[in-house]
Design a protein around this motif. Structure first.
Motif, PDB file in Angstrom:
ATOM      1  N   GLY A 172      24.086  71.884 -43.904  1.00  0.00           N
ATOM      2  CA  GLY A 172      24.385  71.402 -45.387  1.00  0.00           C
ATOM      3  C   GLY A 172      23.687  72.359 -46.244  1.00  0.00           C
ATOM      4  N   ALA A 173      22.472  72.634 -45.905  1.00  0.00           N
ATOM      5  CA  ALA A 173      21.599  73.851 -46.754  1.00  0.00           C
ATOM      6  C   ALA A 173      22.216  75.198 -46.737  1.00  0.00           C
ATOM      7  N   SER A 174      22.953  75.497 -45.506  1.00  0.00           N
ATOM      8  CA  SER A 174      23.268  76.731 -45.168  1.00  0.00           C
ATOM      9  C   SER A 174      24.769  76.875 -46.305  1.00  0.00           C
ATOM     10  N   ALA A 175      25.298  76.185 -47.145  1.00  0.00           N
ATOM     11  CA  ALA A 175      26.287  76.215 -47.749  1.00  0.00           C
ATOM     12  C   ALA A 175      25.723  77.013 -49.206  1.00  0.00           C
ATOM     13  N   LEU A 176      24.351  77.002 -49.319  1.00  0.00           N
ATOM     14  CA  LEU A 176      23.623  77.598 -50.316  1.00  0.00           C
ATOM     15  C   LEU A 176      23.904  78.992 -50.484  1.00  0.00           C
ATOM     16  N   ALA A 177      23.984  79.679 -49.144  1.00  0.00           N
ATOM     17  CA  ALA A 177      24.101  81.116 -48.768  1.00  0.00           C
ATOM     18  C   ALA A 177      25.390  81.756 -49.474  1.00  0.00           C
ATOM     19  N   PRO A 178      26.661  81.200 -49.183  1.00  0.00           N
ATOM     20  CA  PRO A 178      27.868  81.806 -49.587  1.00  0.00           C
ATOM     21  C   PRO A 178      28.024  81.285 -51.080  1.00  0.00           C
ATOM     22  N   PHE A 179      27.475  80.176 -51.836  1.00  0.00           N
ATOM     23  CA  PHE A 179      27.355  80.080 -53.006  1.00  0.00           C
ATOM     24  C   PHE A 179      26.684  81.016 -53.957  1.00  0.00           C
TER      25      PHE A 179
END
Length: 363
Positions: A172-179
């Motif tokens: 879930g936290a990995s979404a912060l990278a593309p965002f």
């Protein structure tokens, strides 16, 4: 400078080789004890339905090309989807077969758009930046949806593999990278003429050669700023393109759902999207290897088994997925060879257009 240029490809190739070797070791461990005969039987069970495995990629690529078509429309370049689709398939073949292939794929796309569709190289470069901006936005949304839909499965896998629920939170936290990348790319589309200001500043440095170069380049910088502003101002078009790119990401999960079913697993989209967002962390590590070779395969084998699939089914999935990729890579290179042919009579001077040289080098 020449020495540095020679070292960069060498370092990149060496890095890819190290990653692949480590991945092969991990893959051997993941597939240890699996019966090769049972695996090949699972692959053979796909039977007459095997060609269906090629369909999701075609839809994914068409949705991606449609997002590009929308963005080109904001620049006043109405390129038909039928002309963009072969370019996207060819570029994806380059992406999957070259180390850090996105660089080669972007260059080839810009060159092919110039040579085949009349889109100048400068606008093709702007399109590449705009596409990354919106693809990252769509990717972050996709990971978030996948983490929510597959949270219970990812938590269960995490408990079995790691003894805690950290994997679900990490995905879930990995979404912060593309965002975050999307926000960074998006700052270039606010209409602030940032490139022109940069070249204006370079025109004031004390070195005459740099000042002269900056003066010559200010016109092209202003044009690029204008293209970026036009795309940024077309809010409805950028959101439509984002939706198209998100659809492509969702079809990636649909492809996994289909392939799992073909080799004897469950037809479960929630299961498939959990697998795909889980493997997205592995893909980020495997970026230097062509098509995530070895790393992605080991990740799929380990994750699918941890989610309850038999070892032979997991191995069959990896084989079918790689077989599907090989078919599309071959199709992409065939299309690239066709598109490398001059679309018009040779120039009277005998010189080769820059876009044609770029395509030839990329291939």
């Amino acid at each position: 400078m020449k020495l540095v240029r020679r070292r960069v490809p060498a370092v990149r190739t060496a890095s890819a080789a190290v990653v692949v070797v480590l991945a092969v070791v991990l893959l051997r461990r993941a597939l240890a004890g699996i019966d090769p005969g049972a695996t090949l039987h699972a692959v053979a069970e796909t039977g007459r339905w095997a060609p269906v495995a090629l369909v999701p990629f075609a839809v994914m690529t068409a949705l991606d090309a449609n997002g590009m078509r929308i963005l080109l429309g904001t620049l006043g370049r109405p390129v038909p989807l039928g002309r963009l689709l072969p370019i996207r398939i060819a570029a994806e073949a380059l992406h999957m077969t070259a180390p850090a292939g996105f660089v080669v794929a972007d260059s080839a796309t810009a060159a092919l758009l110039d040579a085949r569709c009349g889109v100048p190289l400068g606008e093709g470069a702007v399109l590449a930046v705009a596409r990354k901006w919106l693809v990252m936005r769509a990717h972050g949304t996709y990971i978030t949806l996948g983490a929510l839909c597959g949270s219970s499965m990812l938590a269960g896998v995490s408990v079995r593999l790691l003894g805690n629920r950290s994997l679900a939170w990490a995905v879930g936290a990995s979404a912060l990278a593309p965002f975050g990348l999307s926000v960074v790319f998006g700052t270039q589309f606010h209409g602030k003429a940032s490139l022109e200001r940069l070249y204006c500043a370079l025109g004031k440095v004390p070195w005459p050669s740099i000042r002269a170069w900056a003066q010559r380049s200010r016109g092209s910088a202003a044009r690029v700023d204008g293209h970026l502003s036009r795309i940024g101002a077309a809010r409805s078009a950028t959101w439509l393109a984002t939706a198209s790119f998100l659809g492509a990401w969702l079809f990636e999960a649909a492809e996994t759902c289909l392939l799992v079913r073909l080799v004897g697993g469950p037809l479960d989209f929630g299961f498939a999207i959990a697998v795909e967002v889980g493997i997205s962390l592995v893909r980020s590590v495997a970026n230097v290897a062509p098509a995530g070779l070895g790393v992605q395969d080991a990740g799929y084998a380990l994750l699918l088994q941890a989610m309850g699939l038999p070892g032979q089914t997991s191995a069959a999935f990896v084989l079918v997925k790689r077989g599907k990729e090989i078919v599309w890579i071959c199709a992409g290179y065939v299309l690239l060879a066709i598109m490398r042919r001059p679309s018009a009579a040779p120039m009277a001077s005998g010189t080769e257009p820059m876009s044609a040289r770029l395509v030839r080098r990329a291939a």
